[in-house]
Enzyme design. Structure first.
Site, PDB file in Angstrom:
ATOM      1  N   PRO A   6       2.614   2.261  -6.305  1.00 45.52           N
ATOM      2  CA  PRO A   6       1.190   2.524  -6.079  1.00 45.52           C
ATOM      3  C   PRO A   6       0.664   1.826  -4.827  1.00 45.52           C
ATOM      4  O   PRO A   6       0.955   0.665  -4.590  1.00 45.52           O
ATOM      5  CB  PRO A   6       0.505   1.953  -7.326  1.00 45.52           C
ATOM      6  CG  PRO A   6       1.564   1.492  -8.234  1.00 45.52           C
ATOM      7  CD  PRO A   6       2.866   1.512  -7.532  1.00 45.52           C
ATOM      8  N   GLU A   7      -0.067   2.577  -4.067  1.00 37.99           N
ATOM      9  CA  GLU A   7      -0.757   2.003  -2.917  1.00 37.99           C
ATOM     10  C   GLU A   7      -2.260   2.129  -3.206  1.00 37.99           C
ATOM     11  O   GLU A   7      -2.653   2.521  -4.308  1.00 37.99           O
ATOM     12  CB  GLU A   7      -0.358   2.746  -1.634  1.00 37.99           C
ATOM     13  CG  GLU A   7       1.144   2.610  -1.341  1.00 37.99           C
ATOM     14  CD  GLU A   7       1.570   3.243  -0.018  1.00 37.99           C
ATOM     15  OE1 GLU A   7       0.755   3.278   0.917  1.00 37.99           O
ATOM     16  OE2 GLU A   7       2.721   3.702   0.061  1.00 37.99           O
ATOM     17  N   HIS A 104       7.595   0.005 -23.621  1.00 42.79           N
ATOM     18  CA  HIS A 104       7.139  -0.707 -22.423  1.00 42.79           C
ATOM     19  C   HIS A 104       5.625  -0.897 -22.397  1.00 42.79           C
ATOM     20  O   HIS A 104       5.058  -1.202 -21.367  1.00 42.79           O
ATOM     21  CB  HIS A 104       7.610   0.026 -21.166  1.00 42.79           C
ATOM     22  CG  HIS A 104       9.093   0.170 -21.103  1.00 42.79           C
ATOM     23  ND1 HIS A 104       9.925  -0.922 -20.913  1.00 42.79           N
ATOM     24  CD2 HIS A 104       9.900   1.245 -21.220  1.00 42.79           C
ATOM     25  CE1 HIS A 104      11.180  -0.496 -20.920  1.00 42.79           C
ATOM     26  NE2 HIS A 104      11.198   0.793 -21.104  1.00 42.79           N
ATOM     27  N   ARG A 123       9.384  -1.776 -15.478  1.00 40.92           N
ATOM     28  CA  ARG A 123      10.108  -2.726 -14.625  1.00 40.92           C
ATOM     29  C   ARG A 123       9.450  -4.111 -14.556  1.00 40.92           C
ATOM     30  O   ARG A 123      10.017  -5.035 -13.985  1.00 40.92           O
ATOM     31  CB  ARG A 123      10.277  -2.135 -13.223  1.00 40.92           C
ATOM     32  CG  ARG A 123      11.201  -0.932 -13.296  1.00 40.92           C
ATOM     33  CD  ARG A 123      11.204  -0.140 -12.027  1.00 40.92           C
ATOM     34  NE  ARG A 123      11.979  -0.792 -10.974  1.00 40.92           N
ATOM     35  CZ  ARG A 123      12.253  -0.219  -9.811  1.00 40.92           C
ATOM     36  NH1 ARG A 123      11.813   0.988  -9.539  1.00 40.92           N
ATOM     37  NH2 ARG A 123      12.948  -0.855  -8.907  1.00 40.92           N
ATOM     38  N   LYS A 166       0.598  -8.627  19.251  1.00 38.49           N
ATOM     39  CA  LYS A 166       1.696  -8.477  18.279  1.00 38.49           C
ATOM     40  C   LYS A 166       2.843  -7.693  18.917  1.00 38.49           C
ATOM     41  O   LYS A 166       2.670  -6.569  19.362  1.00 38.49           O
ATOM     42  CB  LYS A 166       1.203  -7.703  17.037  1.00 38.49           C
ATOM     43  CG  LYS A 166       0.694  -8.597  15.924  1.00 38.49           C
ATOM     44  CD  LYS A 166       0.696  -7.812  14.612  1.00 38.49           C
ATOM     45  CE  LYS A 166      -0.123  -8.459  13.514  1.00 38.49           C
ATOM     46  NZ  LYS A 166       0.215  -9.819  13.183  1.00 38.49           N
TER      47      LYS A 166
END
Ligand SMILES: [Zn+2]
Length: 292
Positions: A6-7, A104, A123, A166
């Site tokens: 997920p973002e 889970h 997980r 950068k």
């Protein structure tokens, strides 16, 4: 089954799914079926939530923030495979479900409005923590996180300043949560494609000599906001679909232009093909024909 980590858009979609089930309701019962997720749950986790009213469900970067009436904030992260399910409290039937899925189900929130919010995470990279709202600015998990990409303060000038000097790749810079919050591999690839910028470009090239933004910085900020807004919109539609099905939040359908589309024709119609390269150990998908 394949996980899409997920973002920001996925977390925002989850937030929008949780808000109606939790806001304004009290935690009547909190079940923790194990002592730890990614990290141990706080020892007083249940005590600090039960009886408290949820004043708001918010989001900071990829963290869900649940403000409760005591002044505490429940901070939750989905990790790699975490998802929530919203159901109703009904005669215990649901809890006797011994399906693989239920194995889970690690944390269950029973709300005073009858909603049951279940956190499932095969997980176990997800996390939950409680911090006082008054000290949230000092919270180590949040302290070094950069600006929200959909916030007004995130603009070309801010991104150029962060990238000036950068020498890393533009892709690496955008994945750096101090530069901008909540972006991961997928949306960085998609945003760079939309902005027609190469992921290999040196980050500082979106800034002028004095750190001022150039056209590339402006195109990139527009692309980041557009790709996130489109994904949130799509998440909204998947939310409605799931509502009809089993109430799961965190399983998304996506339409990516370049991500995971190696060898496919460039959607810009430049006659190039989407290429996959590895940067910092992770796959990057881009079109060498039109991303410069
Ligand atoms: Zn192309």
């Amino acid at each position: 089954m394949r996980f899409t980590v997920p973002e920001l858009p996925e977390v925002e979609t989850v937030r929008r799914g949780l808000a109606p089930a939790m806001e304004g309701a009290r935690f009547t019962k909190v079940e923790t079926r194990r002592k730890d997720l990614r990290w141990p749950l706080p020892k007083d986790f249940i005590k600090r939530l039960e009886g408290q009213k949820v004043e708001g469900v918010g989001r900071r970067a990829k963290y869900l923030t649940v403000d409760v009436s005591s002044g505490d904030v429940l901070l939750m992260h989905l990790g790699m495979s975490g998802s929530f399910r919203v159901g109703r409290d009904q005669a215990g039937a649901y809890y006797h479900d011994k399906s693989k899925l239920a194995a889970h189900d690690h944390v269950v929130f029973h709300m005073s409005n009858g909603s049951v919010v279940t956190f499932n995470d095969p997980r176990r990279f997800g996390s939950m923590k409680i911090v006082p709202r008054a000290r949230i600015d000092q919270e180590p998990l949040l302290r070094s996180i950069g600006p929200e990409p959909l916030g007004n303060e995130f603009d070309a000038a801010m991104l150029a300043t962060a990238c000036a000097g950068k020498r890393t790749s533009l892709k690496a810079a955008l994945l750096d949560q101090r530069v901008v919050a909540g972006l991961g591999n997928i949306y960085v690839c998609e945003a760079l494609f939309r902005a027609r910028l190469s992921p290999k470009r040196v980050a500082s090239t979106i800034a002028g000599r004095n750190g001022e933004p150039n056209d590339k910085a402006r195109a990139l900020v527009d692309a980041i906001k557009a790709v996130l807004n489109d994904a949130i919109k799509a998440g909204g539609s998947s939310l409605r679909d799931h509502r009809r099905a089993d109430g799961s939040l965190g399983d998304f359908q996506h339409n990516f232009l370049v991500y995971d589309r190696e060898g496919k024709p460039c959607p810009n119609g430049c006659k190039g093909k989407v290429k996959r390269i590895v940067q910092n150990g992770r796959s990057t998908f881009y079109c060498p024909g039109c991303q410069k």
